[in-house]
Design a protein around this motif. Structure first.
Motif, PDB file in Angstrom:
ATOM      1  N   ALA A 170       0.811  -1.219   0.000  1.00 45.33           N
ATOM      2  CA  ALA A 170       0.000   0.000   0.000  1.00 45.33           C
ATOM      3  C   ALA A 170       0.846   1.272   0.000  1.00 45.33           C
ATOM      4  N   LYS A 171       1.949   1.288   0.756  1.00 43.58           N
ATOM      5  CA  LYS A 171       2.793   2.487   0.846  1.00 43.58           C
ATOM      6  C   LYS A 171       3.479   2.766  -0.491  1.00 43.58           C
ATOM      7  N   TYR A 176       3.872   5.614  -5.630  1.00 45.34           N
ATOM      8  CA  TYR A 176       3.862   5.480  -7.090  1.00 45.34           C
ATOM      9  C   TYR A 176       2.812   6.411  -7.689  1.00 45.34           C
ATOM     10  N   ARG A 177       1.623   6.433  -7.137  1.00 48.59           N
ATOM     11  CA  ARG A 177       0.560   7.298  -7.652  1.00 48.59           C
ATOM     12  C   ARG A 177       0.938   8.774  -7.526  1.00 48.59           C
ATOM     13  N   LYS A 178       1.612   9.110  -6.435  1.00 40.67           N
ATOM     14  CA  LYS A 178       2.056  10.492  -6.228  1.00 40.67           C
ATOM     15  C   LYS A 178       2.995  10.936  -7.344  1.00 40.67           C
ATOM     16  N   TYR A 179       4.031  10.120  -7.611  1.00 43.64           N
ATOM     17  CA  TYR A 179       5.017  10.504  -8.617  1.00 43.64           C
ATOM     18  C   TYR A 179       4.499  10.298 -10.033  1.00 43.64           C
ATOM     19  N   TYR A 180       3.553   9.399 -10.227  1.00 46.70           N
ATOM     20  CA  TYR A 180       2.908   9.254 -11.530  1.00 46.70           C
ATOM     21  C   TYR A 180       2.234  10.577 -11.906  1.00 46.70           C
ATOM     22  N   LYS A 181       1.499  11.136 -10.975  1.00 46.25           N
ATOM     23  CA  LYS A 181       0.789  12.391 -11.229  1.00 46.25           C
ATOM     24  C   LYS A 181       1.766  13.532 -11.526  1.00 46.25           C
ATOM     25  N   TYR A 240       4.721  -0.432 -14.025  1.00 42.50           N
ATOM     26  CA  TYR A 240       5.584   0.702 -14.341  1.00 42.50           C
ATOM     27  C   TYR A 240       4.837   1.646 -15.278  1.00 42.50           C
ATOM     28  N   ALA A 241       5.379   2.820 -15.490  1.00 42.90           N
ATOM     29  CA  ALA A 241       4.766   3.813 -16.375  1.00 42.90           C
ATOM     30  C   ALA A 241       5.870   4.596 -17.071  1.00 42.90           C
ATOM     31  N   THR A 242       5.560   5.129 -18.252  1.00 41.06           N
ATOM     32  CA  THR A 242       6.509   5.961 -18.979  1.00 41.06           C
ATOM     33  C   THR A 242       5.894   7.328 -19.245  1.00 41.06           C
ATOM     34  N   GLY A 249      12.569  11.794 -21.455  1.00 41.74           N
ATOM     35  CA  GLY A 249      11.645  10.708 -21.142  1.00 41.74           C
ATOM     36  C   GLY A 249      11.944  10.181 -19.755  1.00 41.74           C
ATOM     37  N   ALA A 250      10.936   9.642 -19.104  1.00 39.36           N
ATOM     38  CA  ALA A 250      11.116   9.086 -17.760  1.00 39.36           C
ATOM     39  C   ALA A 250      10.316   7.800 -17.637  1.00 39.36           C
ATOM     40  N   ALA A 251      10.822   6.890 -16.818  1.00 44.48           N
ATOM     41  CA  ALA A 251      10.113   5.651 -16.505  1.00 44.48           C
ATOM     42  C   ALA A 251      10.045   5.507 -14.996  1.00 44.48           C
ATOM     43  N   LEU A 252       8.868   5.165 -14.499  1.00 47.01           N
ATOM     44  CA  LEU A 252       8.616   5.021 -13.069  1.00 47.01           C
ATOM     45  C   LEU A 252       8.167   3.600 -12.795  1.00 47.01           C
ATOM     46  N   ALA A 253       8.805   2.933 -11.813  1.00 46.77           N
ATOM     47  CA  ALA A 253       8.466   1.543 -11.523  1.00 46.77           C
ATOM     48  C   ALA A 253       8.426   1.300 -10.023  1.00 46.77           C
ATOM     49  N   VAL A 254       7.622   0.307  -9.642  1.00 44.42           N
ATOM     50  CA  VAL A 254       7.582  -0.175  -8.266  1.00 44.42           C
ATOM     51  C   VAL A 254       8.356  -1.487  -8.208  1.00 44.42           C
ATOM     52  N   ASN A 255       9.344  -1.571  -7.328  1.00 46.20           N
ATOM     53  CA  ASN A 255      10.160  -2.772  -7.178  1.00 46.20           C
ATOM     54  C   ASN A 255      10.123  -3.254  -5.732  1.00 46.20           C
TER      55      ASN A 255
END
Length: 285
Positions: A170-171, A176-181, A240-242, A249-255
């Motif tokens: 959950a954390k 992830y949602r914060k930085y996605y936005k 993940y998201a791009t 360009g940036a890519a964001l992932a949860v690991n």
């Protein structure tokens, strides 16, 4: 710390210019360079993810001419040597994340007052762990920059702090949602990619004659489900998201690491510098 790798998209053939043209047409050319080795996952049963990213393995080759130039005798006095000033690239490509400068050399980056320590990474050269950043972010514990063969800052990877998370991660999902936005707001063209764990459930139903029969149902587990942390750790789930504008360009992932701690990775690539390097290679072919 165990790294989780995500193999996605594109196998690049030796006929690079033709393949590049095809990928530019469908708008997917730069998705290759947005995903680093740290964001990639090992090959799993998820066939959609069983593609290798080879684009970064191709680097422009520097052609060197050995030997000193020929000297010619002349009675004429030699003209004074013209001393060229070093090119300042710290403003050409704009400001990079964390207060760094895209295109800056190692020495120019060092002059910002940061500390850098050499680190080896797969398929990358001249990489350094950077500390004492001009603009640090509290959610990230480490930043690695890549100067490449041309001594020009073109890639940057930020590793989030390790999180003692619950079973549903959950954390990490909240972060992830914060930085996605935020990344969507800054760069645009947000695309989320989620490969869920597939659970097969058997159930008994009646056939048309009233007899029992077994049917199977495939259930896609949701983001943040009851066992999402373990699914991410094992690679059964991938999230993940791009994001991409004209220059970056940036890519964001949860690991999740081997100890079950979740964390984010943001991988930034300066696409303008990448295009220039690719063009120089094409021009030389």
């Amino acid at each position: 710390m165990k790294k989780t790798y995500l193999f996605f998209f594109f196998a690049l053939t030796a006929a690079m210019p033709l393949r590049a043209a095809e990928m530019l047409e469908d708008g997917k050319f730069y998705e290759d360079v947005l995903i680093s080795d740290d964001i990639k996952m090992e090959e799993s049963s998820n066939s959609a993810m069983e593609k290798a990213s080879e684009l970064l393995k191709r680097k422009p080759k520097v052609i060197k001419i050995e030997g000193a130039p020929l000297e010619f005798r002349s009675s004429r006095p030699k003209p004074a040597a013209v001393v060229s000033k070093p090119v300042d690239t710290t403003t050409k490509y704009g400001e990079a994340p964390f207060g760094l400068s895209w295109g800056a050399t190692y020495n120019q980056t060092k002059a910002l007052g940061v500390d850098m320590q050499k680190v080896e990474r797969k398929d990358s050269v001249n990489d350094f762990i950077v500390t004492k950043l001009p603009k640090p972010l509290a959610d990230f514990r480490q930043v690695i920059v890549s100067f490449g063969e041309n001594n020009s800052l073109w890639r940057l990877s930020a590793y989030g702090k390790l999180i003692d998370d619950n079973a549903s991660a959950a954390k990490a999902v909240h972060l992830y949602r914060k930085y996605y936005k935020l990344l969507a707001q800054k760069y645009g063209n947000a695309k989320e990619f989620y490969t869920p764990k597939i659970t097969i459930v058997e159930k008994t139903v009646k056939d048309e004659y009233g007899k029992d029969k077994i049917e199977t149902e495939k259930i896609s587990e949701p983001i943040g489900g009851a066992n999402f942390l373990q699914e991410l750790k094992s690679g059964e789930a991938v999230l993940y998201a791009t994001f991409e504008d004209e220059n970056v360009g940036a890519a964001l992932a949860v690991n999740v690491d081997g100890d079950g701690k979740s964390y984010l990775i943001i991988d930034y690539t300066n696409l303008r510098i990448f295009r220039e390097r690719e063009q120089k290679t094409l021009d030389a072919l």
